[in-house]
Design a protein around this motif. Structure first.
Motif, PDB file in Angstrom:
ATOM      1  N   GLY A  65      31.297  45.862  15.894  1.00  0.00           N
ATOM      2  CA  GLY A  65      30.838  46.171  17.242  1.00  0.00           C
ATOM      3  C   GLY A  65      31.902  46.949  17.996  1.00  0.00           C
ATOM      4  O   GLY A  65      33.031  47.065  17.559  1.00  0.00           O
ATOM      5  N   GLN A  66      31.522  47.490  19.126  1.00  0.00           N
ATOM      6  CA  GLN A  66      32.471  48.211  19.950  1.00  0.00           C
ATOM      7  C   GLN A  66      33.272  47.232  20.799  1.00  0.00           C
ATOM      8  O   GLN A  66      32.787  46.172  21.155  1.00  0.00           O
ATOM      9  CB  GLN A  66      31.741  49.172  20.870  1.00  0.00           C
ATOM     10  CG  GLN A  66      31.033  50.289  20.143  1.00  0.00           C
ATOM     11  CD  GLN A  66      30.334  51.192  21.127  1.00  0.00           C
ATOM     12  OE1 GLN A  66      29.716  50.748  22.087  1.00  0.00           O
ATOM     13  NE2 GLN A  66      30.427  52.481  20.878  1.00  0.00           N
ATOM     14  N   VAL A  67      34.492  47.605  21.105  1.00  0.00           N
ATOM     15  CA  VAL A  67      35.291  46.802  22.016  1.00  0.00           C
ATOM     16  C   VAL A  67      34.738  47.015  23.421  1.00  0.00           C
ATOM     17  O   VAL A  67      34.438  48.140  23.816  1.00  0.00           O
ATOM     18  CB  VAL A  67      36.775  47.208  21.963  1.00  0.00           C
ATOM     19  CG1 VAL A  67      37.576  46.471  23.009  1.00  0.00           C
ATOM     20  CG2 VAL A  67      37.331  46.942  20.575  1.00  0.00           C
ATOM     21  N   CYS A  68      34.529  45.928  24.132  1.00  0.00           N
ATOM     22  CA  CYS A  68      33.970  46.011  25.487  1.00  0.00           C
ATOM     23  C   CYS A  68      34.910  46.800  26.386  1.00  0.00           C
ATOM     24  O   CYS A  68      36.114  46.699  26.260  1.00  0.00           O
ATOM     25  CB  CYS A  68      33.757  44.609  26.051  1.00  0.00           C
ATOM     26  SG  CYS A  68      32.737  43.579  24.994  1.00  0.00           S
ATOM     27  N   SER A  69      34.362  47.571  27.297  1.00  0.00           N
ATOM     28  CA  SER A  69      35.205  48.429  28.119  1.00  0.00           C
ATOM     29  C   SER A  69      35.581  47.801  29.451  1.00  0.00           C
ATOM     30  O   SER A  69      36.504  48.256  30.086  1.00  0.00           O
ATOM     31  CB  SER A  69      34.501  49.761  28.370  1.00  0.00           C
ATOM     32  OG  SER A  69      33.288  49.538  29.052  1.00  0.00           O
ATOM     33  N   GLN A  70      34.872  46.764  29.896  1.00  0.00           N
ATOM     34  CA  GLN A  70      35.207  46.132  31.157  1.00  0.00           C
ATOM     35  C   GLN A  70      35.986  44.858  30.894  1.00  0.00           C
ATOM     36  O   GLN A  70      35.959  44.312  29.808  1.00  0.00           O
ATOM     37  CB  GLN A  70      33.943  45.814  31.949  1.00  0.00           C
ATOM     38  CG  GLN A  70      33.210  47.057  32.368  1.00  0.00           C
ATOM     39  CD  GLN A  70      31.963  46.720  33.158  1.00  0.00           C
ATOM     40  OE1 GLN A  70      31.470  45.619  33.105  1.00  0.00           O
ATOM     41  NE2 GLN A  70      31.464  47.696  33.877  1.00  0.00           N
ATOM     42  N   ARG A  71      36.652  44.377  31.926  1.00  0.00           N
ATOM     43  CA  ARG A  71      37.477  43.185  31.797  1.00  0.00           C
ATOM     44  C   ARG A  71      36.931  42.089  32.707  1.00  0.00           C
ATOM     45  O   ARG A  71      36.613  42.340  33.849  1.00  0.00           O
ATOM     46  CB  ARG A  71      38.919  43.522  32.171  1.00  0.00           C
ATOM     47  CG  ARG A  71      39.858  42.386  32.016  1.00  0.00           C
ATOM     48  CD  ARG A  71      41.257  42.862  32.393  1.00  0.00           C
ATOM     49  NE  ARG A  71      42.145  41.744  32.292  1.00  0.00           N
ATOM     50  CZ  ARG A  71      43.139  41.662  31.444  1.00  0.00           C
ATOM     51  NH1 ARG A  71      43.376  42.654  30.638  1.00  0.00           N
ATOM     52  NH2 ARG A  71      43.909  40.617  31.405  1.00  0.00           N
ATOM     53  N   THR A  72      36.837  40.891  32.170  1.00  0.00           N
ATOM     54  CA  THR A  72      36.407  39.732  32.938  1.00  0.00           C
ATOM     55  C   THR A  72      37.474  38.675  32.803  1.00  0.00           C
ATOM     56  O   THR A  72      37.997  38.466  31.714  1.00  0.00           O
ATOM     57  CB  THR A  72      35.080  39.171  32.379  1.00  0.00           C
ATOM     58  OG1 THR A  72      34.111  40.196  32.382  1.00  0.00           O
ATOM     59  CG2 THR A  72      34.599  37.990  33.187  1.00  0.00           C
ATOM     60  N   THR A  73      37.835  38.028  33.874  1.00  0.00           N
ATOM     61  CA  THR A  73      38.814  36.954  33.789  1.00  0.00           C
ATOM     62  C   THR A  73      38.267  35.695  34.417  1.00  0.00           C
ATOM     63  O   THR A  73      37.421  35.746  35.301  1.00  0.00           O
ATOM     64  CB  THR A  73      40.142  37.328  34.479  1.00  0.00           C
ATOM     65  OG1 THR A  73      39.881  37.601  35.849  1.00  0.00           O
ATOM     66  CG2 THR A  73      40.801  38.504  33.819  1.00  0.00           C
ATOM     67  N   GLU A  74      38.756  34.579  33.932  1.00  0.00           N
ATOM     68  CA  GLU A  74      38.349  33.288  34.451  1.00  0.00           C
ATOM     69  C   GLU A  74      39.555  32.373  34.369  1.00  0.00           C
ATOM     70  O   GLU A  74      40.296  32.403  33.393  1.00  0.00           O
ATOM     71  CB  GLU A  74      37.217  32.751  33.573  1.00  0.00           C
ATOM     72  CG  GLU A  74      36.746  31.376  33.940  1.00  0.00           C
ATOM     73  CD  GLU A  74      35.629  30.937  33.020  1.00  0.00           C
ATOM     74  OE1 GLU A  74      35.657  29.769  32.645  1.00  0.00           O
ATOM     75  OE2 GLU A  74      34.767  31.740  32.688  1.00  0.00           O
TER      76      GLU A  74
ATOM     77  N   VAL B 290      33.305  30.880  25.052  1.00  0.00           N
ATOM     78  CA  VAL B 290      31.955  31.320  24.676  1.00  0.00           C
ATOM     79  C   VAL B 290      31.179  31.732  25.924  1.00  0.00           C
ATOM     80  O   VAL B 290      30.523  32.785  25.938  1.00  0.00           O
ATOM     81  CB  VAL B 290      31.217  30.207  23.900  1.00  0.00           C
ATOM     82  CG1 VAL B 290      29.743  30.564  23.718  1.00  0.00           C
ATOM     83  CG2 VAL B 290      31.877  29.957  22.548  1.00  0.00           C
ATOM     84  N   GLU B 291      31.254  30.942  26.978  1.00  0.00           N
ATOM     85  CA  GLU B 291      30.544  31.263  28.212  1.00  0.00           C
ATOM     86  C   GLU B 291      31.054  32.556  28.845  1.00  0.00           C
ATOM     87  O   GLU B 291      30.269  33.361  29.349  1.00  0.00           O
ATOM     88  CB  GLU B 291      30.656  30.104  29.195  1.00  0.00           C
ATOM     89  CG  GLU B 291      29.876  28.882  28.742  1.00  0.00           C
ATOM     90  CD  GLU B 291      30.164  27.641  29.573  1.00  0.00           C
ATOM     91  OE1 GLU B 291      31.151  27.631  30.350  1.00  0.00           O
ATOM     92  OE2 GLU B 291      29.402  26.667  29.422  1.00  0.00           O
ATOM     93  N   ALA B 292      32.361  32.786  28.812  1.00  0.00           N
ATOM     94  CA  ALA B 292      32.935  34.009  29.379  1.00  0.00           C
ATOM     95  C   ALA B 292      32.467  35.246  28.614  1.00  0.00           C
ATOM     96  O   ALA B 292      32.119  36.268  29.210  1.00  0.00           O
ATOM     97  CB  ALA B 292      34.460  33.929  29.390  1.00  0.00           C
TER      98      ALA B 292
END
Length: 92
Positions: free
Chosen positions: A10-19, A33-35
């Motif tokens: 798969g492609q590496v995701c381009s956006q960043r999410t932090t928690e 998993v939820e993130a």
């Protein structure tokens, strides 16, 4: 500590999410998993099994007792878990 896994095609995701939150316990792998599911806009059950790339029990134990970081490829994303006094999950 760093664990690198090859991308599953798969492609590496381009956006960043932090928690982040307080000190982590045995549920750290569930939060990861939820993130990733939020980042991918999908149901967590639609993701490939986490245990295909990293041992969830070992990951939970690391997050509950250690400090440092782990980075791995999963579900087309680069996941980085940083642990000190809190858990920080970054998904790219």
């Amino acid at each position: 500590m760093s664990v690198e896994r090859p991308a599953d095609g798969g492609q590496v995701c381009s956006q960043r999410t932090t928690e982040s939150s307080g000190r982590v316990h045995a549920g750290a792998s569930v939060r990861i998993v939820e993130a990733v599911a939020r980042r991918e806009s999908c149901d967590p059950l639609d993701l490939p099994p986490l245990y295909d790339v990293i041992d969830p029990d070992a990951l939970n134990q690391f997050c509950a007792t250690a400090t440092g970081s782990i980075t791995f490829q999963w579900a087309g994303c680069r996941v980085r878990v940083d642990v000190d006094d809190r858990l920080l999950v970054s998904v790219e």
